[in-house]
Design an enzyme around this catalytic site. Structure first.
Site, short mmCIF file in Angstrom:
data_model
loop_
_atom_site.label_atom_id
_atom_site.label_comp_id
_atom_site.label_asym_id
_atom_site.label_seq_id
_atom_site.Cartn_x
_atom_site.Cartn_y
_atom_site.Cartn_z
N ASP A 1 67.63 32.98 -34.06
CA ASP A 1 66.33 32.32 -34.23
C ASP A 1 65.39 32.58 -33.05
OD1 ASP A 1 67.80 30.83 -32.40
OD2 ASP A 1 68.02 29.10 -33.71
N ASP B 1 71.89 16.81 -35.00
CA ASP B 1 71.59 16.49 -36.41
C ASP B 1 72.26 17.47 -37.37
OD1 ASP B 1 70.15 18.79 -35.94
OD2 ASP B 1 68.20 17.94 -36.50
N HIS C 1 72.11 20.85 -37.19
CA HIS C 1 71.47 22.16 -37.44
C HIS C 1 72.28 23.29 -36.81
CE1 HIS C 1 69.02 21.40 -33.61
NE2 HIS C 1 69.37 22.66 -33.42
N GLU D 1 67.30 23.03 -40.10
CA GLU D 1 67.26 21.57 -39.96
C GLU D 1 67.84 20.90 -41.21
OE1 GLU D 1 66.75 20.39 -37.18
OE2 GLU D 1 64.77 20.75 -36.30
C1 GLP Z 1 68.87 25.00 -30.47
C2 GLP Z 1 69.33 26.30 -31.08
C3 GLP Z 1 70.69 26.14 -31.77
C4 GLP Z 1 71.65 25.42 -30.84
C5 GLP Z 1 71.11 24.06 -30.51
C6 GLP Z 1 72.04 23.21 -29.65
O1 GLP Z 1 68.24 24.17 -31.39
N1 GLP Z 1 68.40 26.85 -32.01
O2 GLP Z 1 71.19 27.41 -32.13
O3 GLP Z 1 72.91 25.31 -31.45
O4 GLP Z 1 69.88 24.26 -29.82
O5 GLP Z 1 71.81 23.50 -28.32
P1 GLP Z 1 72.69 22.97 -27.11
O6 GLP Z 1 73.84 23.91 -27.03
O7 GLP Z 1 71.76 23.10 -25.93
O8 GLP Z 1 73.09 21.58 -27.40
#
Ligand code: GLP
Length: 261
Positions: free
Chosen positions: A67, A136, A138, A143
Site C-alpha cells: 500500500d 481494527d 486491517h 479497512e
Molecule cells: C499500517 C499499514 C499496515 C500495518 C499497520 C499496523 O496501517 N498499512 O500494513 O499492518 O499499519 O502497523 P504497526 O505494525 O505499526 O502496528
C-alpha cells in the site's frame, strides 16, 4: 492457519526474516510482497544484516508493497516508498526496477491500480506476502467492511487508522485520508502469507483473526481461507487465544521436514 507463538517480539521478527531468507536462498527469483508499519522494521534490519554478513542476495528478487498514501511523494516522512528505501531497499542489492509500490501521486488512480495488479500478474504472482495487522483488523489498508474479494484500489482510511498512523506526519499536518492498497483478493492469491503481530495491544486483533468468524468487518479473518497462512505472534499478542496450548503443541511436534530451515 499455522500459529507460532514465540517468546518475544525479537524472536517473531527473527523468524519472519528466517522464512524470507530461506525462500530467497532457495528461490533467488522470488516475488516478495512487503509490508510497512512499525512491526516489520526489525525484520528488514535482520535481512539487511544477513545481506551484509552472510551474503544473502536480493539481486533476482522482485518486490510489491501492499500500500501507499495518496497525494504524498517519496520525500514526505509518511511515504511508504521512503520507509522501504530507508529500512530495506537502500541497504540491499535489489535492483530499483524490480521494486514496486503503488504510486499515490498517479494522475489516474484507477489506472494505477489496474497496472499494479497487472504487474503482479506479469511477475508470476507473489510467492510470499508479509503482513502486519491494524487493531481494527486491517491488512494492507483494507479497512473493516472491505470486500473479501477486493483488488488493488483506492480506500478511505478510518479515523482509528489515521490516529494510529499519524506519528510520521509533521506537527500540524494531517495524514492523507486516501490510500492505494492491494485488495484482500490480491493478498489471498499470494502463495504464502506470513502475518506478524507483537504486543498486548494486538491480542484482540489476533484472536479475531484466528478464532473469530470470517467476515469483511474484520479483514484479517480472510486469512482463514488461505491454504498457507502463518501467524507469528509473541506471548503478549497470543494472550487471548483460546487454543494457544494447542498451537504450541502443534509447533513442538512439527515434523523436521516441515520446518523452515
Ligand atoms: C499500517 C499499514 C499496515 C500495518 C499497520 C499496523 O496501517 N498499512 O500494513 O499492518 O499499519 O502497523 P504497526 O505494525 O505499526 O502496528
Amino acid at each position: 492457519m499455522e500459529v507460532l507463538i514465540l517468546p518475544s517480539g525479537r524472536e517473531v521478527c527473527e523468524q519472519a526474516a528466517r522464512i524470507i531468507a530461506h525462500l530467497v536462498g532457495a528461490r533467488p527469483g522470488a516475488v516478495l510482497g512487503l509490508a510497512t508499519g512499525s512491526t516489520p522494521r526489525p525484520i528488514y534490519a535482520e535481512l539487511v544484516r544477513r545481506h551484509r554478513e552472510t551474503g544473502l542476495s536480493f539481486r533476482g528478487v522482485t518486490t510489491f508493497n501492499l500500500d501507499e498514501y495518496v497525494g504524498i511523494d517519496a520525500t514526505h516522512p509518511c511515504s511508504y516508498r521512503r520507509y522501504m528505501a530507508e529500512a530495506f531497499f537502500d541497504h540491499v542489492d535489489v535492483p530499483a526496477a524490480q521494486v514496486h509500490l503503488p504510486n499515490g501521486m498517479a494522475a489516474d488512480i484507477p489506472g494505477e491500480c489496474d497496472a499494479y495488479e497487472a504487474a503482479i500478474g506479469a511477475a508470476g504472482g507473489i510467492d510470499l506476502q508479509l503482513l502486519g495487522i491494524g487493531r481494527d483488523g486491517h491488512i494492507g489498508f483494507n479497512e473493516p467492511s472491505s470486500s473479501l474479494g477486493s483488488r488493488t484500489r483506492i480506500k478511505t482510511l478510518s479515523a482509528v487508522t489515521r490516529a494510529a498512523n499519524r506519528g510520521c506526519a509533521p506537527a500540524g499536518e494531517e495524514l492523507p485520508g486516501h490510500v492505494i492498497t492491494m485488495g484482500i483478493g490480491t493478498i489471498l492469491e499470494a502463495r504464502r502469507c506470513v502475518l506478524v503481530a507483537i504486543g498486548a495491544h494486538k491480542a484482540d486483533a489476533v484472536v479475531e483473526t484466528v478464532e473469530g468468524p470470517l467476515r469483511a468487518f474484520f479483514p484479517a479473518s480472510a486469512l482463514q481461507l488461505h491454504p498457507h497462512a502463518t501467524l507469528l505472534v509473541d506471548e503478549a499478542a497470543a494472550g487471548r487465544l483460546a487454543l494457544r496450548d494447542y498451537y504450541r503443541s502443534v509447533a513442538a511436534a512439527k515434523p523436521a521436514w516441515q520446518r523452515e530451515d
